[in-house]
Design a protein around this motif. Structure first.
Motif, mmCIF file in Angstrom:
data_model
loop_
_atom_site.group_PDB
_atom_site.id
_atom_site.type_symbol
_atom_site.label_atom_id
_atom_site.label_comp_id
_atom_site.label_asym_id
_atom_site.label_seq_id
_atom_site.Cartn_x
_atom_site.Cartn_y
_atom_site.Cartn_z
ATOM 1 N N MET A 49 0.747 -1.071 -0.146
ATOM 2 C CA MET A 49 0.088 -0.061 -0.022
ATOM 3 C C MET A 49 1.021 1.247 0.056
ATOM 4 O O MET A 49 2.140 1.382 0.468
ATOM 5 N N GLY A 50 0.432 2.285 -0.414
ATOM 6 C CA GLY A 50 1.103 3.598 -0.264
ATOM 7 C C GLY A 50 0.820 4.263 1.055
ATOM 8 O O GLY A 50 0.359 3.638 1.904
ATOM 9 N N ARG A 51 1.761 5.091 0.953
ATOM 10 C CA ARG A 51 1.913 5.823 2.407
ATOM 11 C C ARG A 51 0.564 6.457 2.980
ATOM 12 O O ARG A 51 0.357 6.120 4.193
ATOM 13 N N ARG A 52 -0.040 7.027 2.143
ATOM 14 C CA ARG A 52 -1.321 7.713 2.741
ATOM 15 C C ARG A 52 -2.387 6.775 3.147
ATOM 16 O O ARG A 52 -3.136 6.723 3.984
ATOM 17 N N THR A 53 -2.453 5.395 2.332
ATOM 18 C CA THR A 53 -3.505 4.287 2.732
ATOM 19 C C THR A 53 -2.788 3.885 3.964
ATOM 20 O O THR A 53 -3.851 3.617 4.967
ATOM 21 N N HIS A 54 -1.481 3.572 4.189
ATOM 22 C CA HIS A 54 -1.121 2.984 5.596
ATOM 23 C C HIS A 54 -1.298 4.143 6.464
ATOM 24 O O HIS A 54 -1.770 3.664 7.677
ATOM 25 N N GLU A 55 -1.398 5.351 6.400
ATOM 26 C CA GLU A 55 -1.355 6.327 7.515
ATOM 27 C C GLU A 55 -3.011 6.506 7.738
ATOM 28 O O GLU A 55 -3.241 6.650 8.929
ATOM 29 N N ALA A 56 -3.948 6.294 6.910
ATOM 30 C CA ALA A 56 -5.221 6.067 6.961
ATOM 31 C C ALA A 56 -5.694 5.035 7.775
ATOM 32 O O ALA A 56 -6.407 5.020 8.804
ATOM 33 N N ILE A 57 -5.082 3.930 7.708
ATOM 34 C CA ILE A 57 -5.281 2.636 8.515
ATOM 35 C C ILE A 57 -4.763 3.016 9.925
ATOM 36 O O ILE A 57 -5.359 2.568 11.019
ATOM 37 N N ALA A 58 -3.731 3.625 10.070
ATOM 38 C CA ALA A 58 -3.395 4.090 11.387
ATOM 39 C C ALA A 58 -2.744 3.226 12.139
ATOM 40 O O ALA A 58 -2.463 3.265 13.318
ATOM 41 N N ARG A 59 -2.145 2.048 11.470
ATOM 42 C CA ARG A 59 -1.532 0.905 12.462
ATOM 43 C C ARG A 59 -0.915 -0.047 11.605
ATOM 44 O O ARG A 59 -1.399 -0.245 10.233
ATOM 45 N N TRP A 60 -0.222 -0.906 11.940
ATOM 46 C CA TRP A 60 0.421 -1.896 11.300
ATOM 47 C C TRP A 60 -0.716 -3.180 11.501
ATOM 48 O O TRP A 60 -0.867 -3.558 12.583
ATOM 49 N N LEU A 61 -1.064 -3.746 10.331
ATOM 50 C CA LEU A 61 -2.114 -5.001 10.363
ATOM 51 C C LEU A 61 -1.138 -6.114 10.720
ATOM 52 O O LEU A 61 -0.254 -6.649 10.194
ATOM 53 N N PRO A 62 -1.900 -6.953 11.974
ATOM 54 C CA PRO A 62 -1.320 -8.056 12.303
ATOM 55 C C PRO A 62 -1.627 -9.275 11.261
ATOM 56 O O PRO A 62 -2.150 -9.343 10.400
ATOM 57 N N HIS A 63 -0.692 -10.289 11.283
ATOM 58 C CA HIS A 63 -0.549 -11.533 10.758
ATOM 59 C C HIS A 63 -0.379 -11.411 9.224
ATOM 60 O O HIS A 63 -0.768 -12.069 8.273
ATOM 61 N N ARG A 64 0.412 -10.293 9.026
ATOM 62 C CA ARG A 64 0.683 -10.011 7.574
ATOM 63 C C ARG A 64 2.072 -9.183 7.422
ATOM 64 O O ARG A 64 2.227 -8.541 8.367
ATOM 65 N N THR A 65 2.773 -9.123 6.517
ATOM 66 C CA THR A 65 3.727 -8.134 6.157
ATOM 67 C C THR A 65 3.311 -6.920 5.174
ATOM 68 O O THR A 65 2.756 -7.340 4.284
ATOM 69 N N THR A 66 3.366 -5.652 5.896
ATOM 70 C CA THR A 66 2.837 -4.583 5.263
ATOM 71 C C THR A 66 3.776 -4.000 4.382
ATOM 72 O O THR A 66 4.911 -3.696 5.099
ATOM 73 N N ILE A 67 4.095 -3.789 3.178
ATOM 74 C CA ILE A 67 5.191 -3.125 2.415
ATOM 75 C C ILE A 67 4.568 -1.681 2.165
ATOM 76 O O ILE A 67 3.584 -1.694 1.195
ATOM 77 N N VAL A 68 4.927 -0.477 2.587
ATOM 78 C CA VAL A 68 4.635 0.601 2.484
ATOM 79 C C VAL A 68 5.642 1.390 1.253
ATOM 80 O O VAL A 68 6.799 1.262 1.522
ATOM 81 N N VAL A 69 4.799 1.973 0.359
ATOM 82 C CA VAL A 69 5.418 2.506 -0.933
ATOM 83 C C VAL A 69 5.581 4.159 -0.592
ATOM 84 O O VAL A 69 4.333 4.410 -0.492
ATOM 85 N N THR A 70 6.855 4.902 -0.407
ATOM 86 C CA THR A 70 6.764 6.035 -0.356
ATOM 87 C C THR A 70 8.145 6.600 -0.755
ATOM 88 O O THR A 70 8.835 5.951 -1.182
ATOM 89 N N THR A 71 7.977 7.983 -1.243
ATOM 90 C CA THR A 71 9.266 8.397 -1.845
ATOM 91 C C THR A 71 10.324 8.631 -0.475
ATOM 92 O O THR A 71 11.490 9.094 -0.958
ATOM 93 N N ARG A 72 10.024 8.536 0.643
ATOM 94 C CA ARG A 72 10.772 8.720 1.863
ATOM 95 C C ARG A 72 10.748 7.495 2.846
ATOM 96 O O ARG A 72 9.960 7.483 3.829
ATOM 97 N N PRO A 73 11.099 6.429 2.181
ATOM 98 C CA PRO A 73 11.269 5.191 3.101
ATOM 99 C C PRO A 73 11.636 5.164 4.584
ATOM 100 O O PRO A 73 11.186 4.614 5.516
ATOM 101 N N GLU A 74 12.794 6.024 4.601
ATOM 102 C CA GLU A 74 13.496 6.112 5.946
ATOM 103 C C GLU A 74 12.520 7.020 6.922
ATOM 104 O O GLU A 74 12.715 6.699 8.067
ATOM 105 N N SER A 75 11.314 7.489 6.648
ATOM 106 C CA SER A 75 10.541 8.239 7.335
ATOM 107 C C SER A 75 9.332 7.549 7.925
ATOM 108 O O SER A 75 8.686 7.759 8.880
ATOM 109 N N VAL A 76 9.260 6.096 7.474
ATOM 110 C CA VAL A 76 8.247 5.281 8.060
ATOM 111 C C VAL A 76 8.716 4.630 9.223
ATOM 112 O O VAL A 76 9.858 3.927 9.260
#
Length: 169
Positions: A49-76
């Motif tokens: 998912m993209g960064r904004r989608t990840h931020e809208a969910i507002a948490r890391w989802l359990p029982h899966r690996t979430t890969i966040v796509v962003t222009t600034r990966p170091e900020s996640v």
């Protein structure tokens, strides 16, 4: 890009009758059955998912690996627990490649830019098609019947769970 038959790269979304999936910060529909199904089908598989989608969910989802796509990966800020795993990468292709190293079933969960960038690589769509329109500025890509075959439909009151398989690229 063609994949081995056992690889599934699945776009998953809840989509209004007018194609709207959100406003850039939130999705317009809150359907408990959709969220329960999303949790059930994506658990145990990588989720892109993209960064904004990840931020809208507002948490890391359990029982899966979430890969966040962003222009600034170091900020996640990455998860530190055992229940949820995550990583941040700078592009959709990098996210797909990382996900396919983890599993042969991968879900792409938006937003609009991420769906468009992954579109030609998707093998399947898993949609909750809502029978109502929604306000918003973010749209799911058009489903061309020359490229996608509807393979399942589960009707509910006000929405359907619909599966598609790519038939051409």
């Amino acid at each position: 890009m063609a994949y081995h038959r056992s690889v599934q790269l699945i776009g998953i979304a809840i989509v209004g009758a007018n194609g709207v999936i959100g406003d850039g910060a939130h999705q317009p529909f809150e359907i408990p059955e959709d969220w329960a199904r999303f949790k059930r089908v994506t658990s145990g598989h990588p989720l892109i998912m993209g960064r904004r989608t990840h931020e809208a969910i507002a948490r890391w989802l359990p029982h899966r690996t979430t890969i966040v796509v962003t222009t600034r990966p170091e900020s996640v800020e990455l998860p530190d627990g055992e229940r949820a795993r995550g990583m941040a990468v700078s592009g959709v292709d990098e996210a797909i490649d990382a996900a396919l190293r983890l599993d042969r079933v991968v879900y792409v969960a938006g937003g609009g830019t991420i769906y468009r960038q992954a579109w030609d690589r998707l093998t399947n769509l898993d949609l909750t098609e809502v029978h109502a329109t929604a306000p918003g500025t973010v749209f799911f890509p058009q489903i061309d019947p020359a490229q996608w075959l509807e393979v399942s439909r589960e009707p509910h009151d006000g929405f359907d769970f619909v599966g598609y398989r790519r038939i051409s690229s």
